[in-house]
Write an enzyme that holds these catalytic residues in place. Structure first.
Site, short mmCIF file in Angstrom:
data_model
loop_
_atom_site.label_atom_id
_atom_site.label_comp_id
_atom_site.label_asym_id
_atom_site.label_seq_id
_atom_site.Cartn_x
_atom_site.Cartn_y
_atom_site.Cartn_z
N HIS A 132 83.30 37.96 98.60
CA HIS A 132 83.16 38.52 97.25
C HIS A 132 84.22 38.04 96.27
CE1 HIS A 132 80.52 41.32 99.40
NE2 HIS A 132 79.97 41.61 98.24
N HIS A 184 77.48 36.43 97.26
CA HIS A 184 76.91 37.40 96.32
C HIS A 184 76.93 36.79 94.93
CE1 HIS A 184 75.82 40.89 94.10
NE2 HIS A 184 76.06 41.75 95.07
N HIS A 252 68.88 40.15 99.81
CA HIS A 252 69.55 41.23 99.09
C HIS A 252 69.04 41.24 97.64
CE1 HIS A 252 72.97 43.32 97.15
NE2 HIS A 252 73.23 43.82 98.36
N GLU A 304 69.58 45.88 102.12
CA GLU A 304 69.62 46.33 100.72
C GLU A 304 68.68 45.48 99.87
OE1 GLU A 304 73.78 48.43 99.79
OE2 GLU A 304 73.90 46.26 99.76
N CYS A 388 79.45 50.13 93.29
CA CYS A 388 78.84 49.18 92.36
C CYS A 388 77.85 49.85 91.42
CB CYS A 388 78.17 48.05 93.13
SG CYS A 388 76.97 48.61 94.37
N CYS A 389 77.12 50.87 91.90
CA CYS A 389 76.06 51.45 91.09
C CYS A 389 76.57 52.30 89.92
CB CYS A 389 75.11 52.24 91.97
SG CYS A 389 74.20 51.21 93.15
#
Length: 628
Positions: A132, A184, A252, A304, A388-389
């Site tokens: 990441h 990602h 994802h 996910e 993250c959300c």
């Protein structure tokens, strides 16, 4: 901001948009007054901010995580956007303080990631598949661009440019450089944003490298010493094929949406049609086979993300909030290339349902996943280890005005119906368009043009795909929408005068929705929708357990304007239904050859985005339907 050469329209900046809407206005205010402060507090409490002090030592609490940076960056982005519409000297000063702290953590070579600086300093760039680092760099860049555009201050932008310049010395095809890319996706679209602000082509070229390199053989991830501990394969990262060859949305869901958004951005700057054609193929596959009614995407908790075609379960639906937000980002980009209502319809569906359901009415609790049925086993949370959300929803809401309008030199486009005003320049002339509407509760939209003098331009108004029987009047005279329709937009081209007035009307019945027969989970079921809003049932409103309710096909569904039950101003639906009876069934009998009886019952449905705001509850979107 640099104009993009290959897109037909440019989004009108939210700085030019004033929102005075009874539906969105309170939500945006709560986002500013409750959600943004809440997220800052949680970043403080969990050590995300202190991580930038680089004083962590083994044994200390709050070990800086490898993607904590992204949460802070998204908070900065949201707070920066907020300053544009709601100036706040205290928030402005707080941003300066946090940015100074971040700048102090930047290394001499430009590198900036607390985890890999103090926790694993020997692992820099060693685990691109799961590390990441580039993802966090992307969110830092997006935050820097937002802060610069909102305040004119360049402190964080300078930090981001230094970091991007350093990254450009590490990754590439030249000898001695890493041929890798992030597991990602995110930095790809961020670099295009940075290019548009700085005009530095190095950033555009780096974005193009990351996109072009993904999926090439041999795969860089296979050369890394770090194991693939998810064991989900290259499809998880959309790295199984070069992006231009991909035909199915896989892996994802959030990563996919960010990648496709970046592909559209790159097309807009380079004119590479192969990227646009790939996005169109992927779009068609998503919308025809792998999307929930709510605009949620990603059915599987395992990755996910996506599983197989038509695998769209209700109670185990993952539908991550970030994935729905990513879909909004992708839709919006496609809209600028082609003003086609198919993209707007999905963007609106995701915004009003899959995105808005994720945050509570008070703005301080959140869903990470957004299923279409629950057994009272899910409640919004104040925070998550992987946050993250919450940080993503707050930055989207803070920039909501960005998604309403687009324009070019000769046209102004209305994508979403939201009360307020937009100020634009068409052919060098100032144009103000004012919307008055109670949408989505009411289907009437009044639009008034305010001009200093006559101006010739085209006004495009979206006719939603869900609408039937839409009407348009211009200065009191009805016009034929069929003759004006272009890709789902009514295009009215004329010399406009000050105070010209348009009225759109969309009938808003509560209609039944049915799923493709290929979706096994929804066979024999029906859902309710009114305008852009998908409806659901909650046990708090229904005396009968929801799994036992049956809606006869002949039963009319009535709409009700609510004034109680915590649903003030909301339109709900009620109907005469049936309940599979249990009064004639002995408790000790698990099976028997006789069917249960049916009893009359009442049914009440509320908009899906509101569910879970009145306590933990059973919920379902899809209901049993009796066809005879």
């Amino acid at each position: 901001m640099k104009h993009s050469a290959y897109r037909a329209f440019e989004p009108v900046s939210f700085s030019q948009v004033t929102i005075e809407d009874a539906f969105w206005g309170p939500r945006l205010q709560i986002n500013r007054e409750k959600t943004i402060p809440h997220i800052y507090h949680m970043c403080q409490q969990t050590g995300r901010l202190d991580a930038y002090r680089l004083d962590w030592k083994p044994g200390d609490e709050h070990i800086p995580h490898q993607f904590w940076d992204s949460d802070v960056a998204k908070w900065i982005e949201a707070a920066s956007y907020s300053l544009v519409s709601m100036p706040d000297p205290a928030l402005d000063a707080l941003l300066d303080e946090v940015i100074a702290l971040i700048a102090s953590a930047q290394q001499a070579d430009g590198y900036l990631n607390p985890h890999y600086t103090v926790v694993e300093p020997d692992k820099r760039w060693a685990n691109l598949r799961h590390g990441h680092e580039l993802y966090c760099a992307g969110h830092l860049i997006e935050a820097a661009v937002a802060h610069f555009q909102a305040t004119g201050k360049s402190t964080l932008l300078t930090v981001a440019c230094r970091y991007a310049d350093y990254i450009a010395t590490i990754f590439g095809q030249e000898p001695g450089m890493k041929r890798g890319y992030c597991g990602h996706e995110e930095i790809e679209l961020a670099l295009v944003k940075l290019y548009r602000v700085t005009h530095n082509t190095r950033y555009l070229q780096l974005s193009q490298y990351f996109i072009d390199e993904r999926g090439q053989t041999p795969c860089y991830f296979d050369t890394e010493p770090a194991p693939d501990y998810h064991a989900l394969g290259l499809e998880y990262h959309q790295a199984h094929q070069p992006v231009r060859e991909q035909t199915e949305v896989v892996g994802h869901a959030v990563r996919a949406m960010y990648l496709y958004s970046a592909m559209v951005d790159l097309f807009c700057e380079t004119g590479d049609e192969t990227l646009l054609q790939a996005c169109k193929r992927l779009w068609h596959h998503l919308c025809s086979k792998r999307m929930f009614l709510t605009g949620g995407i990603g059915s599987s908790m395992l990755n996910e993300g996506f599983s197989s075609d038509y695998d769209l379960p209700n109670d185990t639906a993952y539908a991550e909030t970030c994935a729905a937000i990513g879909l909004v980002l992708w839709c919006h980009r496609m809209l600028q290339v082609e003003c086609d209502a198919q993209y707007t319809d999905i963007m609106e569906r995701a915004l009003y349902n899959g995105v808005l359901s994720s945050v509570s009415q008070d703005g301080t609790t959140f869903f990470y996943v957004n299923p279409l049925a629950t057994q009272a086993d899910l409640a919004r949370q104040r925070w998550f280890d992987c946050a993250c959300c919450p940080t993503n929803i707050t930055r989207l809401l803070a920039s909501f005005g960005h998604y309403i309008y687009s324009q070019n030199e000769h046209e102004l486009v209305v994508h979403l119906y939201v009360q307020g005003t937009v100020r634009a320049k068409i052919q060098g002339q100032p144009v103000v368009l004012r919307q008055e509407t109670a949408y989505p509760w009411d289907g009437r939209v009044n639009l008034t043009v305010e001009l200093e003098g006559p101006v010739e331009f085209a006004l495009r108004l979206r006719i939603p795909g869900w609408s039937s029987g839409a009407m348009l009047m211009v200065n009191g005279e009805r016009v034929d929408l069929n003759g004006l329709s272009e890709h789902g937009y009514a295009k009215i081209e004329r010399v406009w005068s000050n105070a010209d007035r348009l009225t759109l009307f969309f009938p808003l019945p509560l209609v039944r929705m049915y799923a493709s027969p290929e979706i096994a989970a929804d066979i024999g079921l029906v859902a309710l929708q009114r305008g852009p809003l998908v409806y659901c049932l909650e046990s708090i409103d229904n005396a009968v357990p929801l799994h036992r309710l049956v809606l006869p096909r002949t039963s009319a569904v009535q709409i009700v304007d609510e004034s109680d039950s915590g649903l003030d101003g909301v339109v709900t639906g009620i109907a005469d239904a049936l309940a599979v009876g249990s009064t004639d069934w002995e408790e000790a009998t698990l099976y028997r050859p006789q069917p249960p009886g049916m009893q009359p019952a009442a049914l009440k449905a509320i908009p899906y985005y509101l569910w879970g705001n009145r306590g933990v509850t059973t919920m379902r979107v899809w209901l049993h339907e009796q066809s005879i």
